[in-house]
Design a protein around this motif. Structure first.
Motif, PDB file in Angstrom:
ATOM      1  N   ALA A 199       0.783  -1.209   0.002  1.00  0.00           N
ATOM      2  CA  ALA A 199      -0.112  -0.366   0.117  1.00  0.00           C
ATOM      3  C   ALA A 199       0.630   1.123   0.107  1.00  0.00           C
ATOM      4  O   ALA A 199       0.232   2.194  -0.538  1.00  0.00           O
ATOM      5  N   ALA A 200       2.223   1.184   0.158  1.00  0.00           N
ATOM      6  CA  ALA A 200       2.746   2.123   0.756  1.00  0.00           C
ATOM      7  C   ALA A 200       4.477   1.958   0.919  1.00  0.00           C
ATOM      8  O   ALA A 200       5.031   2.397   1.355  1.00  0.00           O
ATOM      9  N   PRO A 201       5.046   1.796  -0.264  1.00  0.00           N
ATOM     10  CA  PRO A 201       6.223   1.387   0.061  1.00  0.00           C
ATOM     11  C   PRO A 201       7.277   2.612  -0.283  1.00  0.00           C
ATOM     12  O   PRO A 201       8.269   2.200   0.268  1.00  0.00           O
ATOM     13  N   GLU A 202       6.454   4.235  -0.570  1.00  0.00           N
ATOM     14  CA  GLU A 202       7.123   4.909   0.361  1.00  0.00           C
ATOM     15  C   GLU A 202       8.094   5.079   1.642  1.00  0.00           C
ATOM     16  O   GLU A 202       9.090   5.456   2.133  1.00  0.00           O
ATOM     17  N   ILE A 203       7.342   4.437   2.191  1.00  0.00           N
ATOM     18  CA  ILE A 203       7.666   4.404   3.949  1.00  0.00           C
ATOM     19  C   ILE A 203       8.197   2.939   4.353  1.00  0.00           C
ATOM     20  O   ILE A 203       8.478   2.821   5.575  1.00  0.00           O
ATOM     21  N   PRO A 258       7.329   9.602   8.362  1.00  0.00           N
ATOM     22  CA  PRO A 258       7.494  10.317   7.122  1.00  0.00           C
ATOM     23  C   PRO A 258       6.279  11.969   6.508  1.00  0.00           C
ATOM     24  O   PRO A 258       5.639  12.844   7.067  1.00  0.00           O
ATOM     25  N   ASP A 259       6.999  12.495   4.991  1.00  0.00           N
ATOM     26  CA  ASP A 259       6.448  13.648   4.515  1.00  0.00           C
ATOM     27  C   ASP A 259       4.646  13.656   4.778  1.00  0.00           C
ATOM     28  O   ASP A 259       3.994  13.024   5.186  1.00  0.00           O
ATOM     29  N   GLU A 260       4.303  15.029   5.067  1.00  0.00           N
ATOM     30  CA  GLU A 260       2.791  15.411   5.069  1.00  0.00           C
ATOM     31  C   GLU A 260       1.849  14.492   4.550  1.00  0.00           C
ATOM     32  O   GLU A 260       0.970  14.042   4.130  1.00  0.00           O
ATOM     33  N   GLY A 261       2.808  14.692   2.894  1.00  0.00           N
ATOM     34  CA  GLY A 261       2.300  14.884   2.060  1.00  0.00           C
ATOM     35  C   GLY A 261       1.612  12.866   1.643  1.00  0.00           C
ATOM     36  O   GLY A 261       0.971  12.637   0.687  1.00  0.00           O
ATOM     37  N   LEU A 262       2.037  11.898   2.363  1.00  0.00           N
ATOM     38  CA  LEU A 262       2.207  11.106   2.366  1.00  0.00           C
ATOM     39  C   LEU A 262       1.150  10.784   3.353  1.00  0.00           C
ATOM     40  O   LEU A 262       0.679   8.970   3.393  1.00  0.00           O
ATOM     41  N   ARG A 263       0.141  11.263   4.130  1.00  0.00           N
ATOM     42  CA  ARG A 263      -0.491  10.716   5.081  1.00  0.00           C
ATOM     43  C   ARG A 263      -1.343  10.091   4.384  1.00  0.00           C
ATOM     44  O   ARG A 263      -1.740   8.258   5.037  1.00  0.00           O
ATOM     45  N   GLU A 264      -2.415   9.806   2.579  1.00  0.00           N
ATOM     46  CA  GLU A 264      -3.482   9.562   2.655  1.00  0.00           C
ATOM     47  C   GLU A 264      -2.994   7.950   2.245  1.00  0.00           C
ATOM     48  O   GLU A 264      -3.548   6.591   3.009  1.00  0.00           O
ATOM     49  N   VAL A 265      -1.474   7.808   2.242  1.00  0.00           N
ATOM     50  CA  VAL A 265      -1.068   5.869   1.269  1.00  0.00           C
ATOM     51  C   VAL A 265      -0.411   6.017   3.156  1.00  0.00           C
ATOM     52  O   VAL A 265      -0.829   4.423   3.195  1.00  0.00           O
ATOM     53  N   ALA A 266      -0.290   6.617   3.917  1.00  0.00           N
ATOM     54  CA  ALA A 266       0.419   6.027   5.011  1.00  0.00           C
ATOM     55  C   ALA A 266      -1.539   5.259   5.749  1.00  0.00           C
ATOM     56  O   ALA A 266      -1.499   4.331   6.223  1.00  0.00           O
ATOM     57  N   GLU A 267      -2.161   6.137   6.000  1.00  0.00           N
ATOM     58  CA  GLU A 267      -3.789   5.510   6.493  1.00  0.00           C
ATOM     59  C   GLU A 267      -3.899   4.290   5.418  1.00  0.00           C
ATOM     60  O   GLU A 267      -4.756   3.506   6.179  1.00  0.00           O
ATOM     61  N   LYS A 268      -4.153   4.751   4.524  1.00  0.00           N
ATOM     62  CA  LYS A 268      -4.161   3.257   3.302  1.00  0.00           C
ATOM     63  C   LYS A 268      -3.641   2.001   4.278  1.00  0.00           C
ATOM     64  O   LYS A 268      -3.927   0.739   3.920  1.00  0.00           O
ATOM     65  N   ALA A 269      -2.367   2.259   4.271  1.00  0.00           N
ATOM     66  CA  ALA A 269      -1.520   0.709   4.923  1.00  0.00           C
ATOM     67  C   ALA A 269      -1.923   1.086   5.960  1.00  0.00           C
ATOM     68  O   ALA A 269      -1.913  -0.906   6.900  1.00  0.00           O
ATOM     69  N   ALA A 270      -2.012   1.468   6.781  1.00  0.00           N
ATOM     70  CA  ALA A 270      -2.578   1.021   8.115  1.00  0.00           C
ATOM     71  C   ALA A 270      -4.149   0.611   8.084  1.00  0.00           C
ATOM     72  O   ALA A 270      -4.276  -0.401   8.736  1.00  0.00           O
ATOM     73  N   ALA A 271      -4.810   0.930   7.706  1.00  0.00           N
ATOM     74  CA  ALA A 271      -5.905  -0.213   6.811  1.00  0.00           C
ATOM     75  C   ALA A 271      -6.087  -1.071   6.678  1.00  0.00           C
ATOM     76  O   ALA A 271      -6.733  -2.080   6.461  1.00  0.00           O
ATOM     77  N   SER A 272      -5.005  -1.474   5.829  1.00  0.00           N
ATOM     78  CA  SER A 272      -4.971  -2.768   5.508  1.00  0.00           C
ATOM     79  C   SER A 272      -4.369  -4.131   6.221  1.00  0.00           C
ATOM     80  O   SER A 272      -3.866  -5.376   6.352  1.00  0.00           O
ATOM     81  N   CYS A 273      -3.614  -3.568   7.366  1.00  0.00           N
ATOM     82  CA  CYS A 273      -3.052  -4.360   8.403  1.00  0.00           C
ATOM     83  C   CYS A 273      -3.519  -5.521   8.625  1.00  0.00           C
ATOM     84  O   CYS A 273      -4.354  -5.480   9.157  1.00  0.00           O
ATOM     85  N   PRO A 274      -3.511  -6.628   8.422  1.00  0.00           N
ATOM     86  CA  PRO A 274      -4.651  -7.644   9.351  1.00  0.00           C
ATOM     87  C   PRO A 274      -4.718  -7.914  10.540  1.00  0.00           C
ATOM     88  O   PRO A 274      -4.720  -8.079  11.733  1.00  0.00           O
ATOM     89  N   VAL A 275      -3.608  -7.355  11.075  1.00  0.00           N
ATOM     90  CA  VAL A 275      -3.436  -7.300  12.721  1.00  0.00           C
ATOM     91  C   VAL A 275      -3.721  -5.774  13.188  1.00  0.00           C
ATOM     92  O   VAL A 275      -2.885  -5.686  14.637  1.00  0.00           O
TER      93      VAL A 275
END
Ligand code: SF4
Length: 64
Positions: free
Chosen positions: A19-23, A38-55
């Motif tokens: 989801a967020a290979p930049e991070i 990470p830069d604030e501009g990556l917030r959307e992908v960071a939140e997608k990554a957090a939501a995608s984590c199964p645990v």
């Protein structure tokens, strides 16, 4: 933005890396590496990554 990963919970599923290979990435031993501030501009992908984590190991918060 500050990212925290509970590495005791992380099972190296890799959803966050996808989801967020930049991070997020894996080292040669499949251990998770990540950019903690990470830069604030990556917030959307960071939140997608957090939501995608199964645990639910990833927390995204405002910068301190
Ligand atoms: S998605 Fe969650 S469990 Fe998978 S590598 Fe990322 S933090 Fe770890």
């Amino acid at each position: 933005m500050r990212i925290t990963v509970d590495l005791d919970l992380c099972e190296s599923h890799g959803s966050c890396v996808f989801a967020a290979p930049e991070i997020f990435s894996f080292d040669d031993d499949d251990f998770l590496l990540y950019e903690a501030t990470p830069d604030e501009g990556l917030r959307e992908v960071a939140e997608k990554a957090a939501a995608s984590c199964p645990v639910r190991a990833i927390t995204v918060a405002a910068a301190p």
